[in-house]
Scaffold this active site. Structure first.
Site, PDB file in Angstrom:
ATOM      1  N   TYR A  11      -0.453 -85.356   3.756  1.00  0.00           N
ATOM      2  CA  TYR A  11       0.080 -86.458   4.055  1.00  0.00           C
ATOM      3  C   TYR A  11       1.646 -86.635   3.967  1.00  0.00           C
ATOM      4  O   TYR A  11       2.094 -87.657   4.819  1.00  0.00           O
ATOM      5  CB  TYR A  11      -0.592 -87.499   2.760  1.00  0.00           C
ATOM      6  N   THR A  91       0.459 -81.496  -5.935  1.00  0.00           N
ATOM      7  CA  THR A  91       0.703 -81.266  -7.472  1.00  0.00           C
ATOM      8  C   THR A  91      -0.140 -82.248  -8.226  1.00  0.00           C
ATOM      9  O   THR A  91       0.339 -83.142  -8.943  1.00  0.00           O
ATOM     10  CB  THR A  91       2.189 -81.655  -7.662  1.00  0.00           C
ATOM     11  N   CYS A 280      -0.911 -90.489  -6.166  1.00  0.00           N
ATOM     12  CA  CYS A 280       0.123 -90.392  -7.018  1.00  0.00           C
ATOM     13  C   CYS A 280       0.592 -91.054  -8.137  1.00  0.00           C
ATOM     14  O   CYS A 280       0.904 -90.681  -9.177  1.00  0.00           O
ATOM     15  CB  CYS A 280       1.367 -90.320  -5.930  1.00  0.00           C
TER      16      CYS A 280
HETATM   17  P1  NAD Z   1      -1.905 -83.243   0.321  1.00  0.00           P
HETATM   18  O1  NAD Z   1      -2.756 -82.539  -0.190  1.00  0.00           O
HETATM   19  O2  NAD Z   1      -2.244 -84.154   1.597  1.00  0.00           O
HETATM   20  O3  NAD Z   1      -1.323 -81.690   1.049  1.00  0.00           O
HETATM   21  C1  NAD Z   1      -0.720 -80.547   0.605  1.00  0.00           C
HETATM   22  C2  NAD Z   1      -1.097 -79.513   1.483  1.00  0.00           C
HETATM   23  O4  NAD Z   1      -0.495 -78.528   0.817  1.00  0.00           O
HETATM   24  C3  NAD Z   1      -2.538 -79.071   1.504  1.00  0.00           C
HETATM   25  O5  NAD Z   1      -2.865 -79.137   2.911  1.00  0.00           O
HETATM   26  C4  NAD Z   1      -2.790 -77.738   0.996  1.00  0.00           C
HETATM   27  O6  NAD Z   1      -3.695 -76.991   1.803  1.00  0.00           O
HETATM   28  C5  NAD Z   1      -1.498 -77.368   1.347  1.00  0.00           C
HETATM   29  N1  NAD Z   1      -0.928 -76.200   0.556  1.00  0.00           N
HETATM   30  C6  NAD Z   1      -0.997 -75.938  -0.980  1.00  0.00           C
HETATM   31  N2  NAD Z   1      -0.771 -74.737  -1.372  1.00  0.00           N
HETATM   32  C7  NAD Z   1      -0.052 -74.083  -0.349  1.00  0.00           C
HETATM   33  C8  NAD Z   1       0.542 -72.823   0.075  1.00  0.00           C
HETATM   34  N3  NAD Z   1       0.724 -71.972  -1.091  1.00  0.00           N
HETATM   35  N4  NAD Z   1       0.871 -72.476   1.227  1.00  0.00           N
HETATM   36  C9  NAD Z   1       0.455 -73.566   2.493  1.00  0.00           C
HETATM   37  N5  NAD Z   1      -0.187 -74.454   2.242  1.00  0.00           N
HETATM   38  C10 NAD Z   1      -0.427 -74.979   0.936  1.00  0.00           C
HETATM   39  O7  NAD Z   1      -0.773 -83.628  -0.501  1.00  0.00           O
HETATM   40  P2  NAD Z   1       0.245 -84.851  -0.132  1.00  0.00           P
HETATM   41  O8  NAD Z   1      -0.269 -86.195  -0.382  1.00  0.00           O
HETATM   42  O9  NAD Z   1       1.004 -84.579   1.230  1.00  0.00           O
HETATM   43  O10 NAD Z   1       1.399 -84.796  -1.236  1.00  0.00           O
HETATM   44  C11 NAD Z   1       2.267 -83.567  -1.525  1.00  0.00           C
HETATM   45  C12 NAD Z   1       3.471 -83.820  -2.569  1.00  0.00           C
HETATM   46  O11 NAD Z   1       3.981 -85.148  -2.092  1.00  0.00           O
HETATM   47  C13 NAD Z   1       2.483 -84.158  -3.653  1.00  0.00           C
HETATM   48  O12 NAD Z   1       3.359 -83.697  -4.836  1.00  0.00           O
HETATM   49  C14 NAD Z   1       2.790 -85.663  -3.967  1.00  0.00           C
HETATM   50  O13 NAD Z   1       2.956 -86.335  -5.319  1.00  0.00           O
HETATM   51  C15 NAD Z   1       3.982 -85.770  -3.086  1.00  0.00           C
HETATM   52  N6  NAD Z   1       3.927 -87.475  -2.504  1.00  0.00           N
HETATM   53  C16 NAD Z   1       2.860 -87.676  -1.931  1.00  0.00           C
HETATM   54  C17 NAD Z   1       3.023 -89.078  -1.036  1.00  0.00           C
HETATM   55  C18 NAD Z   1       1.687 -89.511  -0.426  1.00  0.00           C
HETATM   56  O14 NAD Z   1       2.014 -90.680  -0.038  1.00  0.00           O
HETATM   57  N7  NAD Z   1       0.751 -88.936  -0.331  1.00  0.00           N
HETATM   58  C19 NAD Z   1       4.170 -89.630  -1.127  1.00  0.00           C
HETATM   59  C20 NAD Z   1       5.165 -89.114  -1.801  1.00  0.00           C
HETATM   60  C21 NAD Z   1       5.227 -87.884  -2.334  1.00  0.00           C
HETATM   61  C1  UGA Z   2       3.391 -95.103  -3.545  1.00  0.00           C
HETATM   62  C2  UGA Z   2       4.487 -95.652  -3.573  1.00  0.00           C
HETATM   63  O1  UGA Z   2       4.736 -97.169  -2.914  1.00  0.00           O
HETATM   64  C3  UGA Z   2       5.510 -94.697  -2.563  1.00  0.00           C
HETATM   65  O2  UGA Z   2       7.055 -94.957  -2.735  1.00  0.00           O
HETATM   66  C4  UGA Z   2       5.540 -93.134  -2.954  1.00  0.00           C
HETATM   67  O3  UGA Z   2       6.283 -92.455  -2.219  1.00  0.00           O
HETATM   68  C5  UGA Z   2       4.057 -92.811  -3.106  1.00  0.00           C
HETATM   69  O4  UGA Z   2       3.239 -93.719  -3.702  1.00  0.00           O
HETATM   70  C6  UGA Z   2       3.897 -91.605  -3.952  1.00  0.00           C
HETATM   71  O5  UGA Z   2       4.632 -90.992  -4.500  1.00  0.00           O
HETATM   72  O6  UGA Z   2       2.807 -91.186  -3.493  1.00  0.00           O
HETATM   73  P1  UGA Z   2       1.105 -95.122  -1.799  1.00  0.00           P
HETATM   74  O7  UGA Z   2       0.471 -94.754  -3.025  1.00  0.00           O
HETATM   75  O8  UGA Z   2       0.967 -94.720  -0.670  1.00  0.00           O
HETATM   76  O9  UGA Z   2       2.619 -95.127  -2.161  1.00  0.00           O
HETATM   77  O10 UGA Z   2       1.005 -97.001  -1.596  1.00  0.00           O
HETATM   78  P2  UGA Z   2       1.258 -98.202  -2.198  1.00  0.00           P
HETATM   79  O11 UGA Z   2       1.380 -99.124  -1.319  1.00  0.00           O
HETATM   80  O12 UGA Z   2       2.675 -97.845  -3.327  1.00  0.00           O
HETATM   81  O13 UGA Z   2       0.045 -98.571  -2.863  1.00  0.00           O
HETATM   82  C7  UGA Z   2      -0.576 -97.950  -4.221  1.00  0.00           C
HETATM   83  C8  UGA Z   2      -1.661 -98.705  -4.696  1.00  0.00           C
HETATM   84  O14 UGA Z   2      -1.286 -99.792  -5.361  1.00  0.00           O
HETATM   85  C9  UGA Z   2      -2.635 -99.147  -3.670  1.00  0.00           C
HETATM   86  O15 UGA Z   2      -4.106 -98.888  -4.308  1.00  0.00           O
HETATM   87  C10 UGA Z   2      -2.576-100.345  -3.332  1.00  0.00           C
HETATM   88  O16 UGA Z   2      -3.617-101.487  -2.785  1.00  0.00           O
HETATM   89  C11 UGA Z   2      -1.895-100.911  -4.801  1.00  0.00           C
HETATM   90  N1  UGA Z   2      -1.142-102.078  -4.525  1.00  0.00           N
HETATM   91  C12 UGA Z   2       0.001-102.058  -3.952  1.00  0.00           C
HETATM   92  C13 UGA Z   2      -1.435-103.325  -5.254  1.00  0.00           C
HETATM   93  O17 UGA Z   2      -2.612-103.352  -5.819  1.00  0.00           O
HETATM   94  N2  UGA Z   2      -0.623-104.302  -5.227  1.00  0.00           N
HETATM   95  C14 UGA Z   2       0.590-104.500  -4.604  1.00  0.00           C
HETATM   96  O18 UGA Z   2       1.421-105.538  -4.624  1.00  0.00           O
HETATM   97  C15 UGA Z   2       1.091-103.062  -4.007  1.00  0.00           C
END
Ligand code: NAD
Ligand code: UGA
Length: 461
Positions: A11, A91, A280
């Site tokens: 993602y 993570t 997260c």
């Molecule tokens: P995700 O699970 O969608 O993607 C992670 C990918 O890494 C997977 O496809 C996995 O197969 C791959 N992977 C793992 N080990 C690997 C390796 N050794 N070599 C190659 N590929 C490998 O996770 P995500 O949601 O993208 O989140 C990634 C990080 O970003 C996390 O630490 C999360 O906390 C952070 N983050 C996520 C969001 C979000 O909205 N999802 C937003 C901000 C930060």
């Molecule tokens: C959240 C943060 O907003 C991002 O800045 C951050 O990068 C990310 O986590 C991350 O580290 O993964 P995300 O989880 O994608 O993003 O979505 P949010 O919009 O924050 O919503 C999180 C949860 O809170 C959802 O279930 C949403 O429905 C809920 N929410 C959000 C509420 O119940 N009320 C609100 O006013 C806002």
């Protein structure tokens, strides 16, 4: 500086690298993953098959994929070509061993660092994009430095060196492309100016310099955890008050409007709901709790853990309200769950409130019909795999199908299309009394009551 590699095509890795490729046509961006299916899907001609549903992502891919943006499983080759490597792997919270249930599981970070140590060449900037416990850069540095001079066979080999930079990602799912194109800020933490400047220069292609904050490594790592903790804290705060509104005649919408107008509080992130989901918030707060305990700050740890406890309580509370409203039993009753993603505009179901609430309802003996506009059947059913509930679960193609023969509809995700359903027809196909439980406080309750529904809305009496 020409070649970028991103380890992890999830993602974060997929959309964030797509936006870098879009804005920096002079760079070659290779996103690698060990998951073959995921890479196949990223490369699919059919853009509806992309592993991540994000509004606008398909348009970005149309412009860059195959030109300067590539998705591949060739991890080693792309590491060896890269000047900068972003680590964007998962993570999650540890499920076994030391720190189980709280600490982040860094095994994917460690394996990425070991691959980089082995295959990188010359000088490489390694960027932490994943969300990490503060001081993880030290671990990565240890792994990388141990490979700088000595080869596997104990011989001196081609010299290589590394700089580590922390560049956490703040995108939210469902608005990722806009968040990446127009971020509130970009945070870059590091130890050497040159590497910080090189990473900054990528972002400066489309983001004003005054939005780029540079700090030391530890502030950058910690700020990401703290930002998520503060955001989640607002949701738990508003959800706790939603319960008080229901008992006192206050209306949570009116209360949040009134307090949000105070600029010091602000209007955003005050929507009540069935608790925060997503991969997260919970894991990052639990990680913060673990860190505080690790450093002996027990009161601080308890303070932050309460945010997660209130979140679970809100889900239990909503489940109990449904059960009590349906005469205290769900045996032989069919309920419709509208919405399975953790929020609207994403197909992500990780930690979705729908999972916990559905499980509570199943425990009470109900059958469940699910409908979500973007989450497919397999993704829904896999959440109940271990629970032997399969004969009680039904995933439907439309909200109307899901409503047929049910006693209640529970709206758990705030999809726009739920506003515009043919509620009159839905009422006709349900068993009476027909209930709507609006856990997001966003449907037109007067309209629904006029049709004949019994309606419960979060945060209103
Ligand atoms: P995700 O699970 O969608 O993607 C992670 C990918 O890494 C997977 O496809 C996995 O197969 C791959 N992977 C793992 N080990 C690997 C390796 N050794 N070599 C190659 N590929 C490998 O996770 P995500 O949601 O993208 O989140 C990634 C990080 O970003 C996390 O630490 C999360 O906390 C952070 N983050 C996520 C969001 C979000 O909205 N999802 C937003 C901000 C930060
Ligand atoms: C959240 C943060 O907003 C991002 O800045 C951050 O990068 C990310 O986590 C991350 O580290 O993964 P995300 O989880 O994608 O993003 O979505 P949010 O919009 O924050 O919503 C999180 C949860 O809170 C959802 O279930 C949403 O429905 C809920 N929410 C959000 C509420 O119940 N009320 C609100 O006013 C806002």
């Amino acid at each position: 500086m020409k070649n970028i590699c991103c380890i992890g095509a999830g993602y974060v890795g997929g959309p964030s690298m797509a936006v870098i490729a879009l804005n920096c046509p002079e760079l070659i961006v290779n996103v690698v993953d060990i998951n073959f299916q995921k890479i196949d899907d990223w490369n699919s001609d059919d853009l509806s098959r992309l592993p991540v549903f994000e509004p606008g992502l398909d348009k970005v891919l149309e412009k860059c994929r195959g030109k300067n943006l590539f998705f591949s499983t060739e991890v080693e080759k792309n590491i060896s070509k890269a000047d900068i490597i972003f680590i964007s792997v998962n993570t999650p919270t540890k499920t076994i061993g030391l720190g189980k249930g709280y600490a982040s599981d860094l095994k994917w970070i460690e394996s990425s660092a070991r691959q980089i140590a082995k295959f990188a060449r010359n000088h490489t900037i390694v960027v932490e994009k994943s969300t990490l416990p503060v001081r993880t850069a030290e671990t990565i540095k240890n792994i990388l430095e141990s490979s700088e001079e000595i080869s596997d066979f104990g011989m001196l080999k081609e010299p290589k060196s590394f700089s580590i930079v922390s560049n956490p990602e703040f995108l939210a799912e469902g608005s990722a492309i806009n968040d990446l194109q127009n971020p509130d800020r970009v945070l870059i933490g590091g130890e050497d100016e040159e590497s910080i400047e090189k990473v900054s220069s990528i972002y400066k292609s489309w983001i004003d310099s005054d939005k780029i904050i540079t700090t030391n490594l530890w502030s950058s790592e910690l700020s990401k955890l703290v930002a998520n903790a503060f955001l989640a804290q607002r949701i738990s705060s508003v959800n706790s008050i939603s319960a008080l509104c229901e008992l006192t005649g206050a209306n949570i919408k009116e209360v949040t409007l009134a307090i949000g107008k105070d600029k010091r509080i602000g209007e955003k992130f005050l929507k009540p709901g069935p608790g925060f989901g997503g991969s997260c918030f919970k894991k990052d707060i639990l990680n913060l709790v673990y860190l505080c305990n690790y450093y002996g700050l027990y009161q601080v740890a308890d303070y932050w853990e309460q945010i997660v406890k209130i979140n679970s309580w809100q889900q239990e509370r909503i489940s109990s309200i449904v059960i009590k409203s349906l005469f205290g039993t769900l045996s032989n009753k069919k309920l419709a769950i509208l919405g399975f993603s953790f929020k609207a505009n994403t197909n992500d179901t990780r930690e979705s409130p729908s999972i916990a609430i559905s499980k509570n309802l199943l425990k009470e003996g109900s059958q469940l019909n699910f409908y979500d506009p973007k989450v497919n059947k397999d993704a829904i059913l896999k959440e109940f795999h271990e629970n032997k509930y399969n004969e009680k679960l039904n995933v439907c193609e439309t909200a109307l199908d899901a409503a047929k023969g049910t006693d209640a509809i529970i709206v758990l995700t705030e999809w726009e299309e739920f506003h515009n359903l043919n509620w009159k027809l839905i009422f006709q196909v349900m068993r009476k009394p027909a209930w709507v439980f609006d856990s997001r406080n966003y449907l037109d309750t007067d309209y629904l009551r006029n049709i004949g529904f019994k309606v419960w809305t979060l945060g209103q009496s």
